[in-house]
Enzyme design. Structure first.
Site, mmCIF file in Angstrom:
data_model
loop_
_atom_site.group_PDB
_atom_site.id
_atom_site.type_symbol
_atom_site.label_atom_id
_atom_site.label_comp_id
_atom_site.label_asym_id
_atom_site.label_seq_id
_atom_site.Cartn_x
_atom_site.Cartn_y
_atom_site.Cartn_z
ATOM 1 N NE ARG A 127 -3.210 -0.893 7.478
ATOM 2 C CZ ARG A 127 -3.851 -1.874 7.335
ATOM 3 N NH1 ARG A 127 -4.626 -1.927 6.084
ATOM 4 N NH2 ARG A 127 -4.472 -2.743 8.218
ATOM 5 C CG ASN B 66 -0.387 -2.753 6.768
ATOM 6 O OD1 ASN B 66 0.190 -1.715 6.689
ATOM 7 N ND2 ASN B 66 -1.077 -3.270 7.233
#
EC number: 6.2.-.-
Length: 773
Positions: A32, A50
């Site tokens: 990320r 996520n």
């Protein structure tokens, strides 16, 4: 998925927006933050999160910018990430003006992969030893590029509240790093420091804390010859000074480990090179993020105690892979025993309180911490053989990364593995999740370890087994457990067929037929006898036994496995008759009445099951030449005999012993006679061992030539524990191609029974497909 907007149409649109799903090992590896910074560099607006499927990106921007962004996602992911698939779908532009990381979501079917635990990265190592850094001397320093993952996670999505770090609230400094997209600890779930994270503690065998600085206390204790139990990433290690012979003997006595080699941990590669030969490939493996134990050839003439690896010329070596290990090595020791924290073959200890009970009779002191180990995970074991990395034990550093196999959709299939070196496999949509090393199942604790690890895996992947494949041996504990798993279908799988399928699947060839050369100690055959030197033909659905070693009775069954001299007597009496009986008396007369009992067992056929195992043939020869008459760990006789082989050009010239093949049966009568004759002539043991290995290789070559001619098959799959013999592995890969065959070997799972579960799962899937599709 739709194609990205192109050409004039894209420019007319001005902005495009896509929902991008990235699947693979993309959680817990800094993916990320990578997406966040890449999006900003490319001028992309939107968000990243996520989710159960993986990482989901909402990407909006100019068409060319989005294209560059997606290309970079696929081509340049973080070093620990493994991108299996990038898919996208077009969405109406939403006018996003910035890019953000948003809270994780669950609920959907889990497709994301938990990353494995990896060794300390250079940046964290530098901080751990920098007096000016706030992580100085901290045993749990980590970032998105290193540290615990699989061993601390309970379920996906991989976020701190779903790990054993949930009980450690971050201090302001750690929280700042965790939330800073420019920091390498951005969303690193195990992030911690001395202020807010786990702490290490040294206690005595009663659990009482030892006052003083823990490192100096540990060094003093090790110098005194004491044994420590050290809590690492996936369980406890037992530690002592690798140069202290008294400490080594005491550790062997307490651990119930007479001869099985100890693994050692060296301070750095320079120390490794002082004691062992180390080529470039071995160095790369040793220093890799996976940080396995690597089997290396010892340098002759070093001062290493023989108690480290009795009877062997090799040594299992690893380097420090956690800050805790590195800090221990800042003291006076450059080489420490770092062996599994268990008694004999019981499961690895992982909980502090249980470790006191389980290891209290072995360790004098315990160096533990208060971070829970959720998933037990032993060290991986590897060797470089003929230029190829061969995994001998696939565990920490590799698990739970799946093996990709070309199977389609269908039920979740469980391959529950074998009785020794157990692992299990969950096969789902072409991804085979092979478990960490479970070990031996001949104790109740082993069964409990298998069952609890299976439940943890299923929870982590949010799946349940619907089809089960298991070994056909009626007395295997793994098979009994398989019958208790709630499933729609169950399939018995023959041991050596599973080995063949495992090798085929390991090479992505689940639809191909091949000749399987499966050499191991034992496996239950459909005829109720013990197999183990098998030349079979088949695929991942079925097989045919083409040729095999002639069976020889094992006097006492398992007792013969533990006492190779018994197997040697069986070979002598079976093939050499009265001459063999006289030779048995001369070589093994010291066993007195026990030898007489063995003779009577063989004469009456009482408690002497027939076996055609390759391992038993190795046992017999090892006992005949005096290398190993009593075996205290699996494969000891074969390993010690293999250490004597002349692995050079001259070794190949030493010739072979006689053997014969008639009606699919390979007879070792001439081989046994030749070994005895060489012994009587005083031929060096090294020469006998090499000729014997050459003979096994020639048996394989001749059998494969005949089966190839009869079947037309030109692909040969090598599987079974015997193929972890360096000499046989190299020579087979050299010579079988000369006979016109393509040779397949294992690449991602072990050739031994640690890879058996993959074959079981693929065979069960194939049988289900044939019945139900």
């Amino acid at each position: 998925m739709v194609p990205l907007a192109q050409g004039n149409r894209a420019s007319e649109m001005g902005r495009v927006r896509y929902r991008v799903v990235v699947r693979g090992t993309v959680q817990g590896v800094g993916f990320r933050p990578f997406i966040y910074n890449l999006a900003r560099d490319c001028g992309i607006a939107g968000s990243v999160l996520n989710a159960g499927q993986g990482v989901i990106v909402d990407a909006e921007g100019a068409p060319d910018a989005v294209r560059r962004f997606l290309e970079a996602v696929r081509a340049h992911p973080p070093r620990l990430a493994r991108v299996d698939e990038v898919s996208w779908e077009a969405l109406p532009p939403a006018g996003h003006t910035g890019f953000e990381i948003i809270a994780s979501t669950g609920g959907a079917e889990i497709e994301a992969l938990v990353p494995p635990d990896v060794g300390l990265c250079p940046d964290c190592a530098r901080e751990t030893f920098d007096p000016q850094d706030r992580h100085y001397g901290y045993p749990f320093t980590n970032c998105t590029n290193c540290g615990p993952r699989f061993t601390i996670v309970r379920e996906l999505p991989y976020d701190r509240p779903k790990t054993s770090m949930a009980v450690f609230p971050m201090c302001p400094d750690c929280a700042r790093e965790y939330h800073d997209p420019a920091d390498r600890r951005f969303h690193a779930q195990p992030v911690a420091c001395p202020v807010c994270g786990p702490a290490v503690e040294l206690v005595d065998a009663g659990g009482k804390p030892v006052p003083g600085e823990w490192r100096r206390n540990c060094w003093d204790l090790l110098a005194e010859g004491r044994i420590l139990a050290l809590k690492s990433l996936g369980g406890f290690h037992l530690v002592c000074d690798a140069q202290n012979r008294d400490a080594l003997r005491e550790l062997r006595r307490r651990k119930g480990r007479d001869a099985k080699p100890f693994a050692v941990m060296a301070r750095d590669p320079a120390v490794v090179e002082r004691y062992c030969h180390l080529n470039d490939q071995e160095r790369e493996l040793l220093t890799s993020p996976e940080a396995p134990i690597v089997i290396l050839k010892r340098r002759p003439g070093t001062d290493l105690p023989p108690e480290l690896a009795p009877g062997l010329k090799t040594l299992g070596v690893m380097l420090p892979y956690t800050p805790l290990h590195f800090l221990v090595f800042t003291g006076p020791f450059d080489l420490l025993v770092m062996t599994s924290g268990n008694y004999s073959e019981l499961p690895l200890a992982k909980e502090n309180v249980r470790a006191l009970a389980e290891l209290g009779g072995i360790a004098d002191y315990f160096l533990w911490h208060n971070r829970e180990i959720v998933n037990r995970c032993d060290d991986s074991l590897a060797a470089v053989m003929d230029g190829e990395v061969q995994l001998l034990r696939r565990s920490r550093g590799w698990v739970p990364v799946p093996v990709r196999v070309p199977t389609g959709d269908g039920p979740v299939v469980l391959g529950i593995g074998g009785e020794m070196k157990n692992t299990f496999c969950l096969l789902k949509k072409g991804r085979a999740f092979v478990s960490q090393h479970i070990g031996e199942l001949d104790h109740l604790e082993g069964e409990e370890n298998l069952f609890s690890s299976l439940l943890n895996f299923q929870r982590l992947l949010d799946i349940e087994a619907e089809v089960v494949g298991y070994d056909m041996h009626p007395d295997y504990r793994s098979s009994r457990l398989a019958r208790k798993v709630p499933a729609e279908k169950r399939y018995e799988v023959q041991h050596h067929h599973a080995h063949l399928a495992s090798c085929l699947a390991d090479n992505g060839l689940v639809d191909e037929r091949a000749i399987g050369v499966i050499l191991d100690g034992t496996g239950y055959g459909p005829d109720g006898t013990l197999w183990g030197f098998e030349i079979i033909s088949g695929d991942c659905l079925g097989f045919k036994r083409e040729m095999h070693l002639a069976p020889v009775p094992l006097p006492g069954g398992e007792a013969a496995v533990r006492s190779p001299w018994r197997t040697a007597v069986a070979y002598l009496l079976t093939y050499l008759g009265e001459d063999g009986d006289r030779t048995a008396g001369r070589l093994f007369g010291g066993h007195g009445l026990e030898l007489d009992v063995v003779r009577r067992m063989l004469a009456k056929g009482f408690n002497a099951p027939p076996s055609s195992g390759c391992g038993r043939l190795f046992d017999a020869v090892a006992a005949l030449v005096g290398v190993c008459t009593r075996s205290t760990y699996e494969g000891q006789a074969a390993i010690e005999l293999g250490e004597l082989v002349r692995d050079d050009a001259e070794g190949a010239k030493l010739g072979v012993y006689p053997f014969s093949i008639e009606e699919g049966t390979i007879s070792a009568a001439g081989t046994v006679a030749g070994v005895v004759e060489d012994l009587e002539r005083g031929v060096p043991v090294e020469t006998i061992a090499t000729r014997f290995h050459n003979t096994v290789l020639e048996m394989v070559r001749e059998a494969v030539r005949r089966v190839g001619a009869a079947t037309g098959l030109r692909t040969v799959a090598l599987s079974g524990g015997t193929w972890q013999n360096r000499y046989l592995f190299r020579r087979a890969r050299e010579t079988l191609p000369l006979d016109g065959f393509r040779v397949l070997t294992h690449r991602q799972v072990p050739a031994n029974d640690g890879g058996l579960c993959l074959g079981q799962a693929v065979i069960a899937y194939r049988r289900w497909s044939k019945e139900c599709v």
